[in-house]
Write an enzyme that holds these catalytic residues in place. Structure first.
Site, PDB file in Angstrom:
ATOM      1  N   LYS A  78       0.856  -1.194   0.000  1.00  0.00           N
ATOM      2  CA  LYS A  78       0.000   0.000   0.000  1.00  0.00           C
ATOM      3  C   LYS A  78       0.886   1.236   0.000  1.00  0.00           C
ATOM      4  O   LYS A  78       1.905   1.271   0.713  1.00  0.00           O
ATOM      5  CB  LYS A  78      -0.890  -0.025   1.250  1.00  0.00           C
ATOM      6  CG  LYS A  78      -1.931   1.091   1.305  1.00  0.00           C
ATOM      7  CD  LYS A  78      -2.774   1.004   2.580  1.00  0.00           C
ATOM      8  CE  LYS A  78      -3.889   2.044   2.592  1.00  0.00           C
ATOM      9  NZ  LYS A  78      -4.726   1.968   3.804  1.00  0.00           N
ATOM     10  N   SER A 158      -9.760   2.168   2.808  1.00  0.00           N
ATOM     11  CA  SER A 158      -8.845   2.869   1.943  1.00  0.00           C
ATOM     12  C   SER A 158      -7.857   1.971   1.193  1.00  0.00           C
ATOM     13  O   SER A 158      -7.278   2.416   0.206  1.00  0.00           O
ATOM     14  CB  SER A 158      -8.056   3.887   2.763  1.00  0.00           C
ATOM     15  OG  SER A 158      -7.225   3.246   3.699  1.00  0.00           O
ATOM     16  N   SER A 182     -10.214  -0.070   6.992  1.00  0.00           N
ATOM     17  CA  SER A 182      -9.564   0.095   5.680  1.00  0.00           C
ATOM     18  C   SER A 182      -8.901  -1.156   5.121  1.00  0.00           C
ATOM     19  O   SER A 182      -8.489  -1.165   3.963  1.00  0.00           O
ATOM     20  CB  SER A 182      -8.522   1.211   5.742  1.00  0.00           C
ATOM     21  OG  SER A 182      -9.144   2.464   5.643  1.00  0.00           O
TER      22      SER A 182
END
Lengths: 492, 95
Positions: A78, A158, A182
């Protein structure tokens, strides 16, 4: 045999061990799959050269007989984790051009254990969002579509880029971070497994900070076994993170016994939120039935402060974010927008550098921390947080794990919820309480909606008892046999 | 809680984010909506409840007070938008 990029982490690990293929071949297959899936917008940076170098080095180590926990396995990161020399953007304009001169502890752990870095994945700006639509680099597309409907669906957020990349079989595993859901919400929306470990299990050092008392890194993969393998490589004590916990990392894979006999599973009535679709309630009932069939005891529990977790979160998280994001000032790194004086330089840089949702949260956070309001908002929220944690503590005196749905709905279409911030925040109503209490939570694919979209069940556990959470999740996974793969419409 | 334009302008100033006058009204509406929704917390009786200070029960570690890192200005300045020698450059702050 399946294409190499479609193998799970465990399958790829075993194939590498047997010498069926090399890490270079596996890495090339993943890089080709990433290239053919540009339309998903799952990656912000693809590090092909670095990946192949790391894969060659891994193959050499294997020949020399030194093998790490995830030796030779391709992993996506990420874009919130600092990776030395690779752009680290948090998908914000304000981090334009930023290349860290240091490595986050979690990624350093992955490379030490033999992981091969494929690239950085797209995400909501500063991890603030539940649909991946707040990224400066454009929205991520969910590999799943409604049958007969080509409208792009959101992958959740997210960690939406990581979720899409894993669900589309571009990589077998990826890192995520979870501040209010997330990891788990995008895992549920894309039909994969996502685990938010206990606060303190994985080091936060070198991860771009959003809300420091809630942020936690965790694995995203296609099976519970893979999540266990990846967590084992990510976790561990780190002296550079004062909230990192000094406790040994168990062999999580060994916890997957398939045996839940003797475990007591709590079902909290308060998670039956208003307006929960019948299919989500039915999935939950199915999950209860599976665990009972496998010999677990199921019992109703009460978590009375559940409904206050989300509003309390929207005080704590923006407050901590407004403080953490004060560092983006246009002076030391990233974007600088000129001004007549230093104050204007700050104000112009931050106005242009931060997107709409990030600005909104910084302003809320600044307000609730401002003189005269601290007690009414922040202090109150932290008291409510104590009550939420107390609810869980009492429940875990009688149960070993808790079963709930992960999200109130399946994935929705892009643009569908952008105009109403509170409707967007409600995505996280079932995941936020675990962050507020610091406990581990797993989302495991358990079925599909009537529209054919994946749905997840959530398993919550005691602090540092990821092993039981994984064991229960594994049993659900085996019972559901929800081997969920989207049709690869995106391949070019 | 309803925020007016002046309050939003004051918060924006505190947060060092330039907000054009034309956006203050709509921003006041959005922020007021969120704060009103948050106020359901007032239903919770928190008298005598300790505020949470740590997400998991732990005692913060002590360590020896010595330098463990640093002394590398090139690394610190590597991402500077503007620099001179080993300094960050900003607009003049002292007349």
């Amino acid at each position: 045999m399946a294409a190499l990029n479609e193998l799970t982490l465990a399958e790829a690990r075993d194939g590498l061990r047997r010498g069926d293929f090399t890490s270079v071949e596996l890495t090339q297959a993943c890089l080709a799959a990433v290239e053919a899936a540009r339309g998903l917008n799952a990656f912000t940076t693809v590090t092909s050269g670095r990946a192949l170098t790391m894969a060659r080095e891994s193959d050499a180590r294997r020949r020399a007989g030194t093998i790490g926990k995830i030796e030779g396995l391709p992993i996506a990161v990420k874009d919130l984790f600092a990776v030395q020399g690779v752009p680290t953007t948090a998908c914000s304009h304000i981090l334009d051009g930023f290349k860290p001169t240091y490595e986050s502890t979690v990624t350093a752990n992955l490379w030490r254990e033999g992981g091969v870095m494929i690239g950085k994945t797209n995400m909501d700006e500063f991890a603030m969002g539940s649909s991946n639509e707040t990224s400066h680099y454009g929205p991520v597309v969910n590999p799943w579509r409604r049958p007969g409907d080509n409208r792009p669906l959101v992958p959740g957020g997210s960690s939406g880029g990581s979720a899409s990349a894993v669900a589309a079989r571009l990589v077998p595993g990826a890192t995520g971070t979870d501040t209010g859901g997330s990891i788990r919400q995008p895992a549920a929306f894309t039909g994969i497994v996502g685990l938010k470990p206990t606060y303190g299990r994985c080091s936060r050092w070198g991860i771009v900070a959003f809300a420091s008392s809630l942020d936690q890194a965790g694995p995203m993969a296609r099976t519970v076994r893979d999540a266990a393998i990846l967590l084992g490589a990510m976790a561990g004590f780190d002296g550079k993170d004062s909230t990192s916990v000094e406790a040994p990392v168990p062999d999580y894979e060994q916890a997957l016994t398939g045996d839940v006999r003797g475990l007591t599973i709590g079902i909290p009535a308060e998670y039956r939120v208003e307006g929960m679709p019948a299919e989500i309630a039915a999935l939950w009932e199915q999950g209860i039935a599976w665990l009972e069939q496998h010999g677990a005891q199921v019992t109703e529990i009460r978590l009375p402060h559940t409904k206050y977790a989300l509003p309390a979160y929207y005080i704590v998280a923006p407050a901590e974010a407004s403080s953490n994001l004060a560092r983006y000032d246009g002076v030391r790194f990233g974007l600088r927008v000129a001004g007549e004086n230093l104050d204007q330089l700050y104000e112009n840089t931050r106005a242009q550098g931060f997107g709409r949702e990030v600005r909104r949260r910084i302003l809320i956070g600044t307000y609730v921390l401002s003189a005269g309001y601290y007690d009414a908002y922040y202090l109150k929220a932290q008291q409510v947080r104590t009550l939420i944690a107390e609810d869980f503590r009492k429940a875990f005196a009688t149960v070993d794990a808790i079963l709930t749905p992960t999200t109130p709905t399946a994935a929705f279409a892009q643009q569908e919820r952008l105009s109403d911030p509170i409707a967007m925040y409600l995505n996280d109503v079932l995941t936020v309480p675990a962050n507020m209490a610091g406990i581990p939570g797993l989302s495991v694919p358990a079925g599909v909606s009537k529209e054919g979209l994946p749905l997840g069940l959530q398993v919550l556990g005691k602090p540092f008892d990821e092993a039981t959470v994984l064991r229960v999740g594994h049993t659900i996974e085996q019972a559901a046999r929800a081997s969920l793969a989207p049709t690869p419409w995106w391949r070019s | 809680m309803s925020l007016d334009k002046a309050t939003v302008a004051r918060i924006a100033k505190l947060a060092r984010i330039a907000v054009p006058e034309s956006e203050l009204e709509s921003l006041a509406g959005e922020l007021s909506g969120i704060l009103t929704w948050i106020e359901q917390l007032n239903e919770v009786n928190t008298s005598g409840v300790e505020p949470m200070t740590s997400a998991v029960a732990m005692t913060l570690r002590m360590r020896e007070d010595r330098v463990t890192d640093g002394g590398d200005p090139e690394k610190v300045l590597a991402n500077a938008p503007e620099r001179t020698d080993t300094f960050f450059v900003v607009p003049k702050v002292v007349e």
